[in-house]
Design a protein around this motif. Sequence first.
Motif, PDB file in Angstrom:
ATOM      1  N   THR A 192     -14.816  20.327  44.114  1.00  0.00           N
ATOM      2  CA  THR A 192     -14.576  20.885  45.440  1.00  0.00           C
ATOM      3  C   THR A 192     -15.839  20.752  46.267  1.00  0.00           C
ATOM      4  O   THR A 192     -16.951  20.752  45.723  1.00  0.00           O
ATOM      5  CB  THR A 192     -14.101  22.352  45.354  1.00  0.00           C
ATOM      6  OG1 THR A 192     -13.634  22.781  46.637  1.00  0.00           O
ATOM      7  CG2 THR A 192     -15.204  23.280  44.880  1.00  0.00           C
ATOM      8  N   VAL A 193     -15.648  20.604  47.580  1.00  0.00           N
ATOM      9  CA  VAL A 193     -16.786  20.359  48.477  1.00  0.00           C
ATOM     10  C   VAL A 193     -16.743  21.336  49.657  1.00  0.00           C
ATOM     11  O   VAL A 193     -15.847  21.262  50.494  1.00  0.00           O
ATOM     12  CB  VAL A 193     -16.771  18.909  49.025  1.00  0.00           C
ATOM     13  CG1 VAL A 193     -18.049  18.632  49.816  1.00  0.00           C
ATOM     14  CG2 VAL A 193     -16.594  17.891  47.904  1.00  0.00           C
ATOM     15  N   ALA A 219     -14.702  14.948  52.564  1.00  0.00           N
ATOM     16  CA  ALA A 219     -14.523  16.384  52.832  1.00  0.00           C
ATOM     17  C   ALA A 219     -14.752  16.694  54.308  1.00  0.00           C
ATOM     18  O   ALA A 219     -13.964  17.407  54.940  1.00  0.00           O
ATOM     19  CB  ALA A 219     -15.468  17.201  51.958  1.00  0.00           C
ATOM     20  N   VAL A 220     -15.818  16.135  54.863  1.00  0.00           N
ATOM     21  CA  VAL A 220     -16.106  16.354  56.288  1.00  0.00           C
ATOM     22  C   VAL A 220     -15.000  15.748  57.147  1.00  0.00           C
ATOM     23  O   VAL A 220     -14.533  16.368  58.112  1.00  0.00           O
ATOM     24  CB  VAL A 220     -17.488  15.769  56.670  1.00  0.00           C
ATOM     25  CG1 VAL A 220     -17.682  15.779  58.189  1.00  0.00           C
ATOM     26  CG2 VAL A 220     -18.607  16.553  55.996  1.00  0.00           C
ATOM     27  N   ARG A 256     -13.388  24.613  52.643  1.00  0.00           N
ATOM     28  CA  ARG A 256     -13.697  24.045  51.327  1.00  0.00           C
ATOM     29  C   ARG A 256     -12.583  23.073  50.972  1.00  0.00           C
ATOM     30  O   ARG A 256     -11.398  23.407  51.091  1.00  0.00           O
ATOM     31  CB  ARG A 256     -13.778  25.154  50.273  1.00  0.00           C
ATOM     32  CG  ARG A 256     -14.587  24.754  49.040  1.00  0.00           C
ATOM     33  CD  ARG A 256     -14.357  25.702  47.881  1.00  0.00           C
ATOM     34  NE  ARG A 256     -13.035  25.501  47.308  1.00  0.00           N
ATOM     35  CZ  ARG A 256     -12.153  26.487  47.085  1.00  0.00           C
ATOM     36  NH1 ARG A 256     -12.442  27.731  47.372  1.00  0.00           N
ATOM     37  NH2 ARG A 256     -10.978  26.203  46.572  1.00  0.00           N
ATOM     38  N   VAL A 257     -12.969  21.865  50.570  1.00  0.00           N
ATOM     39  CA  VAL A 257     -11.995  20.794  50.357  1.00  0.00           C
ATOM     40  C   VAL A 257     -11.922  20.461  48.865  1.00  0.00           C
ATOM     41  O   VAL A 257     -12.944  20.163  48.241  1.00  0.00           O
ATOM     42  CB  VAL A 257     -12.374  19.536  51.179  1.00  0.00           C
ATOM     43  CG1 VAL A 257     -11.251  18.511  51.116  1.00  0.00           C
ATOM     44  CG2 VAL A 257     -12.678  19.915  52.634  1.00  0.00           C
ATOM     45  N   LEU A 309      -6.683  17.151  47.465  1.00  0.00           N
ATOM     46  CA  LEU A 309      -5.592  18.078  47.163  1.00  0.00           C
ATOM     47  C   LEU A 309      -5.267  18.933  48.385  1.00  0.00           C
ATOM     48  O   LEU A 309      -4.141  18.978  48.836  1.00  0.00           O
ATOM     49  CB  LEU A 309      -5.974  18.983  45.987  1.00  0.00           C
ATOM     50  CG  LEU A 309      -6.232  18.287  44.651  1.00  0.00           C
ATOM     51  CD1 LEU A 309      -6.727  19.284  43.623  1.00  0.00           C
ATOM     52  CD2 LEU A 309      -4.963  17.592  44.160  1.00  0.00           C
ATOM     53  N   GLU A 310      -6.284  19.628  48.920  1.00  0.00           N
ATOM     54  CA  GLU A 310      -6.041  20.482  50.080  1.00  0.00           C
ATOM     55  C   GLU A 310      -7.355  20.939  50.694  1.00  0.00           C
ATOM     56  O   GLU A 310      -8.418  20.825  50.094  1.00  0.00           O
ATOM     57  CB  GLU A 310      -5.204  21.701  49.690  1.00  0.00           C
ATOM     58  CG  GLU A 310      -5.863  22.615  48.674  1.00  0.00           C
ATOM     59  CD  GLU A 310      -4.971  23.789  48.281  1.00  0.00           C
ATOM     60  OE1 GLU A 310      -4.052  24.134  49.048  1.00  0.00           O
ATOM     61  OE2 GLU A 310      -5.203  24.357  47.213  1.00  0.00           O
TER      62      GLU A 310
END
Length: 309
Positions: free
Chosen positions: A186-187, A242-243, A256-257, A270-271
């Motif tokens: 996760t990022v 992610a950005v 948070r991605v 995923l989301e």
Amino acid sequence: MKIAVLYGGTSGEREVSLSTGKGIIKALENKGHDVTAIDFSPEKLVEILELDVDLVFIGLHGKFGEDGKIQGLLDMLGIPYVGSGVLASALAMDKAKSKQIFSLNGLYTAQSEVYDVADSRQVDRVEEEIKKSFDLPFVIKPNQEGSTLGLTIVKEKEEIRQGIEKAAKSDSMILVEDYVQGKEVTVPVMGYKGKEQALPVIEIIPKNDYYDFDSKYKPGGSEHIVPAKVDVQLTAQLQQDAVLAHQLLGCDVYSRVDFIINEKQEPMILEVNTLPGMTPTSLFPDSAQEIGLSYDDLIQKFVELSHKD
């Protein structure tokens, strides 16, 4: 500043939100703010209507918190708040819609289909369609829900019906997608609009089969490796994706991605979580710690990023 913290709520993620809220309240008080704590319920909207504060910090998760509804109310009242607005919140909460946006913009997503299960008489038909469209294993989950609530990893055809019914308890629309085996990462993303930056990538090693509710929130339920053990090139790709995902949905201040890195070493999105957990065991604070940002400083940073003038 006078800051109201909304936490608790009525969704399936209430317990998590209570913990998030307590953390945020303590951090804001430590930073010298005048804090009003509100255990939010749609039945007590008068508490929101009568608010006299400079800013609202939303510590809610799930429905009536993360889906744009409370944001819409605050917009109408002209009260500024921390985090994403109505549209970004609603899009991120709607997994099917957000996946379409990601896919159209070159981000890898698992093959998926959304089904309407509002009418229980349609479950037989939906079950047959899923059998025809998906090879085992695959995932059935509510289209709009967080913390993996209502999620089933279907490994046998006999589990399809049960998976549909479980997901349908949380939402009238269910999402079915290919199960992707791989490394869960996760990022966190934060910053002013157009100037967002990704924080260190976190690798998640759940103690259970997958990163379920217990793995997320029970002490010792999962191990967080920060920074994740992935090569420099893949780290850069994850942070860039992610950005991009954050910006595509129009998110604001922070998000948070979540990704899975598949066997081909491709990051599959995923989301996006517009109100990620801020509990003592949460991922975002862990990542911030890696760049020297304490929990209290992180919460203060969100407050500063929420000043639009």
